[in-house]
Design a protein around this motif. Structure first.
Motif, short mmCIF file in Angstrom:
data_model
loop_
_atom_site.label_atom_id
_atom_site.label_comp_id
_atom_site.label_asym_id
_atom_site.label_seq_id
_atom_site.Cartn_x
_atom_site.Cartn_y
_atom_site.Cartn_z
N ALA A 1 -7.68 11.12 3.56
CA ALA A 1 -7.87 10.94 2.19
C ALA A 1 -6.54 10.49 1.52
O ALA A 1 -5.51 10.95 2.36
N ALA A 2 -6.21 10.24 0.41
CA ALA A 2 -4.80 9.53 -0.15
C ALA A 2 -5.02 9.98 -1.65
O ALA A 2 -5.84 9.78 -2.46
N THR A 3 -3.71 10.29 -2.04
CA THR A 3 -3.46 10.29 -3.66
C THR A 3 -2.83 9.27 -3.81
O THR A 3 -2.05 8.78 -3.33
N LEU A 4 -3.65 8.24 -4.71
CA LEU A 4 -3.21 6.76 -4.95
C LEU A 4 -2.55 6.96 -6.38
O LEU A 4 -3.06 7.48 -7.34
N THR A 5 -1.58 5.90 -6.59
CA THR A 5 -1.09 5.69 -7.84
C THR A 5 -1.98 4.53 -8.79
O THR A 5 -2.10 3.44 -8.14
N ALA B 1 0.88 -1.17 -0.11
CA ALA B 1 0.01 0.11 0.16
C ALA B 1 0.90 1.34 -0.09
O ALA B 1 0.38 2.01 -0.72
N ARG B 2 2.18 1.43 0.91
CA ARG B 2 2.73 2.46 0.82
C ARG B 2 3.38 2.86 -0.43
O ARG B 2 3.65 3.94 -0.73
N ASP B 3 3.66 1.88 -1.22
CA ASP B 3 4.21 2.26 -2.54
C ASP B 3 3.34 2.41 -3.52
O ASP B 3 3.56 3.08 -4.74
N LEU B 4 1.99 2.59 -3.21
CA LEU B 4 0.90 3.08 -4.16
C LEU B 4 0.08 4.13 -3.65
O LEU B 4 -0.68 4.66 -4.36
N CYS B 5 0.78 4.94 -2.75
CA CYS B 5 0.40 6.06 -2.20
C CYS B 5 1.50 7.28 -2.40
O CYS B 5 2.52 7.13 -2.05
N LEU B 6 0.93 8.43 -3.27
CA LEU B 6 1.70 9.55 -3.52
C LEU B 6 1.75 10.64 -2.34
O LEU B 6 2.35 11.56 -2.17
#
Lengths: 473, 473
Positions: free
Chosen positions: A211-215, A163-168
């Motif tokens: 909220a999150a910015t996802l890749t 998950a951490r690798d997919l979150c900007l």
């Protein structure tokens, strides 16, 4: 510092600050967790509709020194989402914050609120011809906030990361109630400490992600799946290297399955079609996702042929249709359900260095064998060195017959993992289940630093007390 | 808290605790930085030979409240490696700690000491038929510790990520002198807060990285490079999407080059062969690295043909030999040297959301144009939304003529970047150069959290004081 239960004064402050819709009754499901190990308690359930409202809840909790338990999808396996004892907490659910705030297909980026359910995020990405590649069995319930708070893994980590690798970027409320807007849609930003990664994986103990910015990634033009029978875990690792050599990053998943898992499927879910006439001791599921002009089925054939010549594989089936592909995946995905029906004595989510997986499997069978006669189902994300290593009673016996041995079994497995430089929680996190393990196996300097960071950001200790770190009182 | 200069008492303690070889004279080069903006000072240079010796240095510094400036390869562009004022610090160099502690080709993992030079790490990986894909111009001097401390970027981030994405674990000495062994070779490990990522990118202000577990990747079976002329940055982005559609993760680099950059190369380095007869306004360098059985040159041809039909490219050259490939790359890599010879008034390492790059380039030309007539060289890592946006005097004039405008120019560019949700330091970090920018543009909640973390882990403020965060005194 002493924490207080939610009391009338706290309820009054919450009611005064937030709209009525944000205060909810605590339905029983919020107090349960999937393993059934703990029963939670709560003074009130808050379901704010915005980051500002989350901030107000946390401010009140901080002022009144009331614990806050962030509750996301409720699917976590280590009890991070329940408060079984101590002062009655505020349960904080972001279930009303599910909006996609922005979708930027040309950037491969989506900005989404933390309450969004994973399968809804998958759908939103698919509607834009993109893929959000985080995939776990509980995708129909798990929410983005919890997935990030626990740094969830799953079957596609090999290719796309955790998950951490997919979150900007993230937006989060810190324990003092301050709102951090870190939602930038940037691939590169070296301006200061990595607060994003600090909050990701902190299991709600350092703040609440709102909220999150996802890749996103482009959808592969075509996908293919095969099951191949291997002689041993060593052969499986050699097969993985060979597959990567053929198609590079095209290997999306590489899952190890033991014959015991197939036997459990036969026993517990007899309607599932078995892939091989003779049950193999070991097999792997290989999933490829390819760019344009490349055919995954032919690539799988070439990989199989070469692996066969090298003596790595003895049998294999390549899915000839999307339906068959799904049925291969269903076998893999139903293993946890079969395990649940059989009933494990002790389950372990471990990782070791990739090259040491075969040695671990051999040694672990030895240490478990020294404790008695058990059935072992060892399966999982071989490409990540992450195994679910679960111990079951002999056929005809019940887990209850061995309850007295479960701690010894866990200890034996975890001691071995630790000796081999592995992790006793590869993807599930610490929660409340593994606080003792973290204290036993964790690096003392890291633990001291974690406690210092917790005290600095949450001096009152209101955020998910007792999860990850032992509560200070 | 008041810090003290290195004095005789401090030198005596260091001499008593460490072997003679660890105490070194401060050669002038340790007090310089590449931009020539600051001149450093130092009371002593310590070059320990082990993590234990690093720990001893930090313990003494902490006890005596003496500042420590970690000095790695000295190639940083934001002054993080020099102490221009305040008490005389201990300069700490890990130049004697360069060993490869372990190489695990079958795991794609290398464990290396922090003083190892990047190009030596490249060579060690190559000797095992692997690639360590972090690549920056200063690879012959930059050391692993500094690369991680600044989360270095470079030309392959698009495919392989920043330094932090290539690091599975670190060993580090925290500001109290405690040694953390976090060198595990694990792809997945969810046991507690992400201290690794907190130290990575903290620029030596939270501790000293002494060793790292690095991720290697298989070497691509074949590589190919092309230069293609595009009409505009918008067309360049469309070309990138098309290339990814064709070859997926096979796109290793995608670099934007402006005609001004080619003109500077002509002017400053006339021996370099120009790739096009007519200087284009914009071109891109595309680099592919492919798995087995795939031909990069044919893939580049197909991409070019399709881009040509779509009106995205008007000219292009595909390297026909490894020599030609290297010469294309040399053009790109010599742009900073040409810039240096021309002499910029103000240079900016910025990022914006990928889709906003064209709008940024257009608007930035406007705000710069409002300040005067300048030459703009805008180039860089388009695939990451990361541009090096540098402003030069008109032909025949000198940067000195415009020194009075450099702050206004920087402010105008950074204000625009900030308005567009971008970063004023995409890959170079904060150091001492951008402390003001971080205070101006950074999120206040994040800054407050950073200060709290710094105070918690380094209460005396000995580690690289004045870098990233303003020194508290």
């Amino acid at each position: 510092m002493q924490l207080n239960s939610v009391d009338q004064k706290c309820l009054d402050a919450l009611a005064a600050a937030l709209p009525e819709a944000a205060l909810r009754d605590v339905a029983p499901r919020y107090l349960e967790e999937p393993r059934g190990r703990w029963h939670g308690q709560a003074g009130v359930l808050m379901a704010p509709a915005s980051a500002r409202e989350v901030s107000q809840v946390i401010q009140i909790a901080n002022t009144q020194r009331v614990p806050v338990i962030p509750y996301s999808g409720g699917t976590g396996l280590v009890g991070g989402q329940v408060s079984p004892a101590g002062p009655l907490p505020i349960l904080l659910s972001l279930e009303r914050m599910t909006a996609v705030r922005g979708l930027y297909p040309e950037e491969n980026v989506m900005v989404v609120e933390a309450g969004a359910i994973l399968s809804d995020v998958h759908d939103a990405a698919a509607a834009a011809e993109r893929l959000f590649p985080l995939s776990i069995a509980s995708k129909g319930s798990a929410r983005i906030g919890g997935l990030l708070a626990t740094n969830a893994g799953g079957v596609n980590v090999l290719r796309y990361g955790n998950a951490r690798d997919l979150c900007l970027g993230i937006e989060a409320v810190l324990p003092n109630g301050d709102l951090w807007n870190g939602l930038k849609r940037l691939r590169k930003d070296n301006t200061g400490y990595d607060l994003r990664n600090l909050l990701i994986g902190s299991e709600g103990t350092l703040g609440v992600i709102t909220a999150a910015t996802l890749t996103l990634v482009p959808r592969p033009a075509s996908e293919g799946t095969a099951l191949m029978v291997v002689d041993s875990p060593t052969a499986a690792l050699a097969l993985l290297a060979l597959a990567k050599d053929h198609v590079g990053e095209g290997v999306s998943a590489f899952e190890l399955i033991h014959g015991q898992g197939l036997a459990f499927l036969s026993e517990a879910l007899p309607d599932l079609r078995q892939p091989f006439n003779t049950q193999p001791e070991w097999c792997v599921l290989i999933d490829l996702g390819m760019a344009r002009g490349l055919d995954p089925a032919s690539a799988l054939e070439r990989i199989f042929e070469e692996a066969s010549e090298a003596g790595l594989v003895s049998d294999g089936v390549i899915a000839q249709s999307e339906g068959q592909r799904q049925s291969f995946w269903e076998l893999r995905e139903q293993i946890p359900e079969a395990n649940r029906r059989i009933g494990s004595i002790s389950s372990h989510d471990i990782s070791v260095p990739l090259g040491m997986v075969p040695e671990f499997i051999e040694k672990a069978a030895g240490v478990i064998g020294a404790l008695g006669h058990f059935r072992i189902n060892c399966f999982g994300h071989l490409g990540d060195g992450n195994l679910h290593y679960n111990i079951f009673p002999k056929h005809g016996e019940s887990r209850a017959d061995y309850a007295h041995l479960s701690d010894d079994i866990k200890r034996a497995v975890h001691d071995l993992v630790h000796e081999m430089g592995g992790s006793v929680s590869a993807e599930h996190g610490i929660g409340r289940l593994k606080v003792d393990d973290l204290e036993r196996y964790g690096d003392p300097t890291k633990l001291e630093a974690m406690r210092a960071i917790k005290a600095a950001l949450d001096p009152a200790g209101i955020m998910n007390p007792g999860a990850v770190l032992r509560a200070s009182v």
